[in-house]
Design a protein around this motif. Structure first.
Motif, PDB file in Angstrom:
ATOM      1  N   LYS A   1     -41.846   9.536 -30.115  1.00  0.00           N
ATOM      2  CA  LYS A   1     -40.493   9.270 -30.647  1.00  0.00           C
ATOM      3  C   LYS A   1     -40.585   8.423 -31.923  1.00  0.00           C
ATOM      4  O   LYS A   1     -39.913   8.698 -32.912  1.00  0.00           O
ATOM      5  CB  LYS A   1     -39.639   8.565 -29.586  1.00  0.00           C
ATOM      6  CG  LYS A   1     -38.249   8.208 -30.094  1.00  0.00           C
ATOM      7  CD  LYS A   1     -37.360   7.708 -28.990  1.00  0.00           C
ATOM      8  CE  LYS A   1     -36.097   7.045 -29.515  1.00  0.00           C
ATOM      9  NZ  LYS A   1     -35.192   7.900 -30.233  1.00  0.00           N
ATOM     10  N   ALA A   2     -41.454   7.410 -31.864  1.00  0.00           N
ATOM     11  CA  ALA A   2     -41.604   6.514 -33.022  1.00  0.00           C
ATOM     12  C   ALA A   2     -42.030   7.310 -34.256  1.00  0.00           C
ATOM     13  O   ALA A   2     -41.477   7.130 -35.348  1.00  0.00           O
ATOM     14  CB  ALA A   2     -42.635   5.438 -32.709  1.00  0.00           C
ATOM     15  N   GLU A   3     -42.983   8.208 -34.065  1.00  0.00           N
ATOM     16  CA  GLU A   3     -43.497   8.973 -35.206  1.00  0.00           C
ATOM     17  C   GLU A   3     -42.437   9.880 -35.816  1.00  0.00           C
ATOM     18  O   GLU A   3     -42.422  10.101 -37.014  1.00  0.00           O
ATOM     19  CB  GLU A   3     -44.707   9.804 -34.773  1.00  0.00           C
ATOM     20  CG  GLU A   3     -45.955   9.021 -35.007  1.00  0.00           C
ATOM     21  CD  GLU A   3     -47.234   9.718 -34.605  1.00  0.00           C
ATOM     22  OE1 GLU A   3     -47.182  10.559 -33.679  1.00  0.00           O
ATOM     23  OE2 GLU A   3     -48.268   9.408 -35.203  1.00  0.00           O
ATOM     24  N   LYS A   4     -41.534  10.378 -34.957  1.00  0.00           N
ATOM     25  CA  LYS A   4     -40.454  11.236 -35.479  1.00  0.00           C
ATOM     26  C   LYS A   4     -39.497  10.407 -36.319  1.00  0.00           C
ATOM     27  O   LYS A   4     -38.929  10.882 -37.293  1.00  0.00           O
ATOM     28  CB  LYS A   4     -39.694  11.882 -34.323  1.00  0.00           C
ATOM     29  CG  LYS A   4     -40.465  13.018 -33.681  1.00  0.00           C
ATOM     30  CD  LYS A   4     -39.541  13.807 -32.754  1.00  0.00           C
ATOM     31  CE  LYS A   4     -40.356  14.814 -31.973  1.00  0.00           C
ATOM     32  NZ  LYS A   4     -40.278  14.616 -30.531  1.00  0.00           N
ATOM     33  N   GLY A   5     -39.259   9.163 -35.897  1.00  0.00           N
ATOM     34  CA  GLY A   5     -38.336   8.292 -36.641  1.00  0.00           C
ATOM     35  C   GLY A   5     -36.906   8.777 -36.594  1.00  0.00           C
ATOM     36  O   GLY A   5     -36.167   8.681 -37.576  1.00  0.00           O
ATOM     37  N   VAL A   6     -36.515   9.330 -35.449  1.00  0.00           N
ATOM     38  CA  VAL A   6     -35.137   9.823 -35.286  1.00  0.00           C
ATOM     39  C   VAL A   6     -34.477   9.017 -34.170  1.00  0.00           C
ATOM     40  O   VAL A   6     -35.019   8.916 -33.070  1.00  0.00           O
ATOM     41  CB  VAL A   6     -35.119  11.328 -34.933  1.00  0.00           C
ATOM     42  CG1 VAL A   6     -33.678  11.836 -34.867  1.00  0.00           C
ATOM     43  CG2 VAL A   6     -35.926  12.134 -35.951  1.00  0.00           C
ATOM     44  N   TYR A   7     -33.307   8.470 -34.496  1.00  0.00           N
ATOM     45  CA  TYR A   7     -32.641   7.568 -33.539  1.00  0.00           C
ATOM     46  C   TYR A   7     -31.206   8.015 -33.298  1.00  0.00           C
ATOM     47  O   TYR A   7     -30.587   8.640 -34.163  1.00  0.00           O
ATOM     48  CB  TYR A   7     -32.687   6.129 -34.071  1.00  0.00           C
ATOM     49  CG  TYR A   7     -34.122   5.650 -34.185  1.00  0.00           C
ATOM     50  CD1 TYR A   7     -34.805   5.167 -33.079  1.00  0.00           C
ATOM     51  CD2 TYR A   7     -34.818   5.755 -35.397  1.00  0.00           C
ATOM     52  CE1 TYR A   7     -36.130   4.774 -33.159  1.00  0.00           C
ATOM     53  CE2 TYR A   7     -36.149   5.357 -35.489  1.00  0.00           C
ATOM     54  CZ  TYR A   7     -36.803   4.870 -34.368  1.00  0.00           C
ATOM     55  OH  TYR A   7     -38.115   4.495 -34.452  1.00  0.00           O
ATOM     56  N   ASN A   8     -30.686   7.682 -32.109  1.00  0.00           N
ATOM     57  CA  ASN A   8     -29.288   8.046 -31.825  1.00  0.00           C
ATOM     58  C   ASN A   8     -28.361   6.897 -32.222  1.00  0.00           C
ATOM     59  O   ASN A   8     -28.804   5.830 -32.623  1.00  0.00           O
ATOM     60  CB  ASN A   8     -29.115   8.471 -30.359  1.00  0.00           C
ATOM     61  CG  ASN A   8     -29.399   7.328 -29.389  1.00  0.00           C
ATOM     62  OD1 ASN A   8     -29.163   6.160 -29.699  1.00  0.00           O
ATOM     63  ND2 ASN A   8     -29.927   7.657 -28.227  1.00  0.00           N
ATOM     64  N   GLN A   9     -27.079   7.161 -32.076  1.00  0.00           N
ATOM     65  CA  GLN A   9     -26.081   6.191 -32.541  1.00  0.00           C
ATOM     66  C   GLN A   9     -26.219   4.841 -31.825  1.00  0.00           C
ATOM     67  O   GLN A   9     -26.100   3.781 -32.458  1.00  0.00           O
ATOM     68  CB  GLN A   9     -24.678   6.776 -32.297  1.00  0.00           C
ATOM     69  CG  GLN A   9     -23.569   6.041 -33.000  1.00  0.00           C
ATOM     70  CD  GLN A   9     -23.665   6.147 -34.527  1.00  0.00           C
ATOM     71  OE1 GLN A   9     -23.836   7.231 -35.069  1.00  0.00           O
ATOM     72  NE2 GLN A   9     -23.578   5.017 -35.209  1.00  0.00           N
ATOM     73  N   ILE A  10     -26.523   4.868 -30.533  1.00  0.00           N
ATOM     74  CA  ILE A  10     -26.636   3.605 -29.777  1.00  0.00           C
ATOM     75  C   ILE A  10     -27.813   2.792 -30.316  1.00  0.00           C
ATOM     76  O   ILE A  10     -27.703   1.587 -30.542  1.00  0.00           O
ATOM     77  CB  ILE A  10     -26.810   3.877 -28.261  1.00  0.00           C
ATOM     78  CG1 ILE A  10     -25.560   4.564 -27.720  1.00  0.00           C
ATOM     79  CG2 ILE A  10     -27.071   2.593 -27.479  1.00  0.00           C
ATOM     80  CD1 ILE A  10     -25.696   5.118 -26.316  1.00  0.00           C
ATOM     81  N   GLU A  11     -28.927   3.482 -30.569  1.00  0.00           N
ATOM     82  CA  GLU A  11     -30.116   2.772 -31.073  1.00  0.00           C
ATOM     83  C   GLU A  11     -29.861   2.195 -32.472  1.00  0.00           C
ATOM     84  O   GLU A  11     -30.326   1.112 -32.799  1.00  0.00           O
ATOM     85  CB  GLU A  11     -31.316   3.728 -31.106  1.00  0.00           C
ATOM     86  CG  GLU A  11     -31.787   4.103 -29.707  1.00  0.00           C
ATOM     87  CD  GLU A  11     -32.657   5.373 -29.665  1.00  0.00           C
ATOM     88  OE1 GLU A  11     -33.460   5.472 -28.757  1.00  0.00           O
ATOM     89  OE2 GLU A  11     -32.500   6.255 -30.543  1.00  0.00           O
ATOM     90  N   ILE A  12     -29.107   2.933 -33.257  1.00  0.00           N
ATOM     91  CA  ILE A  12     -28.792   2.505 -34.618  1.00  0.00           C
ATOM     92  C   ILE A  12     -27.842   1.309 -34.612  1.00  0.00           C
ATOM     93  O   ILE A  12     -27.924   0.416 -35.442  1.00  0.00           O
ATOM     94  CB  ILE A  12     -28.162   3.715 -35.389  1.00  0.00           C
ATOM     95  CG1 ILE A  12     -29.244   4.724 -35.735  1.00  0.00           C
ATOM     96  CG2 ILE A  12     -27.373   3.289 -36.604  1.00  0.00           C
ATOM     97  CD1 ILE A  12     -30.308   4.223 -36.675  1.00  0.00           C
TER      98      ILE A  12
END
Ligand SMILES: C[S@@+](CC[C@H](N)C(=O)[O-])C[C@H]1O[C@@H](n2cnc3c(N)ncnc32)[C@H](O)[C@@H]1O
Length: 274
Positions: free
Chosen positions: A151-162
């Motif tokens: 997940k870290a390598e993708k660097g894609v986050y959802n609204q809650i994480e943001i």
């Protein structure tokens, strides 16, 4: 859950990762392992255990057990004040100290899904762009959990994480939105190198030394003995003049003659004397 099964999995986890589940957390192990068992097509944890007893356990399953039983809670700029201390004091000092070699090594040990090393990368881009041009700065980010690293390598986050911890100026500048997903900018991504690493093996596996080591909110899961071993290894991997940062509630259970405690703003750092 049967006592024998609980003991089997807790012993396995402690041997593999150092994580020791304390009494009272049985419900957590049971629910996490049941979820894993179901996702692997077993009826429950009992059936998964029976299959392991019969067929043994391969490395893929071991990784899945680690992924299921580690706590991966993290967020951008966690606790915020350590990042302020890094900006105002630690980085300026390190850049000055390394003005001849022009090289700074940073290690986010136990980086979970990447928010911690990416926060460091964004901080550098935002406040120290000149040094990114003129110094060789590496940010190594490691974790035992393969799933977290993917997940870290993708660097894609959802609204809650943001929404957790990320200042809006950073969001606007370093993320692109696509539907429900936020993609971290390539220029942030390329500053961080992710690698799978068990903290119990860091002294064997890492050859370089670091000027800043962040090891936050992971020692709390280890027994006193493992915590001590990990701290000794981290200290060996720190350059003279380098800084170790632990979680806000964590204190080193072992001290060294060349260790000085430094309070910067609200954050305690452990600095290795020159
Ligand atoms: C609670 S998170 C903390 C993440 C981040 N450092 C922070 O403060 O936000 C703890 C992380 O430690 C990792 N971890 C646990 N045992 C580990 C070990 N033996 N070696 C490396 N990472 C480990 C877990 O996979 C998890 O991602």
């Amino acid at each position: 859950m049967d006592e024998k099964i609980l003991e089997f999995f807790t012993a396995l986890l402690e041997r593999l990762s150092g994580i020791s589940y304390t009494t009272g957390k049985e419900y957590l192990i049971e629910s996490r392992l049941n979820e894993l068992a179901l996702s692997l097509g077993y009826k429950d944890i009992n059936e998964l255990y029976q299959s392991i007893v019969k067929k043994g356990v391969d490395s893929k399953l071991l990784n899945e057990i680690i992924d299921a039983l580690t706590t991966n809670e993290t967020y951008f700029f966690r606790d915020y004040h350590p990042f302020e201390a890094l900006r105002t004091h630690v980085f300026p000092e390190l850049f000055k100290k390394r003005e001849v070699e022009k090289r700074i090594n940073i290690w986010s040990a136990a980086c979970s899904t990447g928010q911690e090393p990416y926060s460091i990368a964004m901080l550098l881009l935002e406040h120290f762009p000149r040094f990114l041009q003129t110094y060789k700065i590496t940010i190594l980010a490691t974790d035992i959990s393969q799933k977290c690293l993917e997940k870290a390598e993708k660097g894609v986050y959802n609204q809650i994480e943001i929404n957790r911890g990320l200042p809006v100026t950073y969001l606007i500048k370093y993320f692109k939105q696509d539907g429900a997903h936020w993609y971290i900018d390539e220029k942030v991504k390329k500053l961080v190198k992710f690698q799978r690493l068990n903290l119990l093996e860091s002294s064997m596996r890492l050859s370089e030394k670091f000027d800043l080591i962040l090891c936050r909110y992971v020692l709390i899961y280890f027994s006193e003995e493992i915590k001590k071993k990990v701290l000794i290894d981290l200290w060996k991997l720190l350059n003279p003049g380098g800084y170790l940062l632990l979680g806000a509630t964590e204190v080193p259970t072992v001290t060294f003659s060349d260790m000085e405690k430094k309070l910067i703003g609200k954050t305690i750092f452990y600095r290795k004397k020159d």
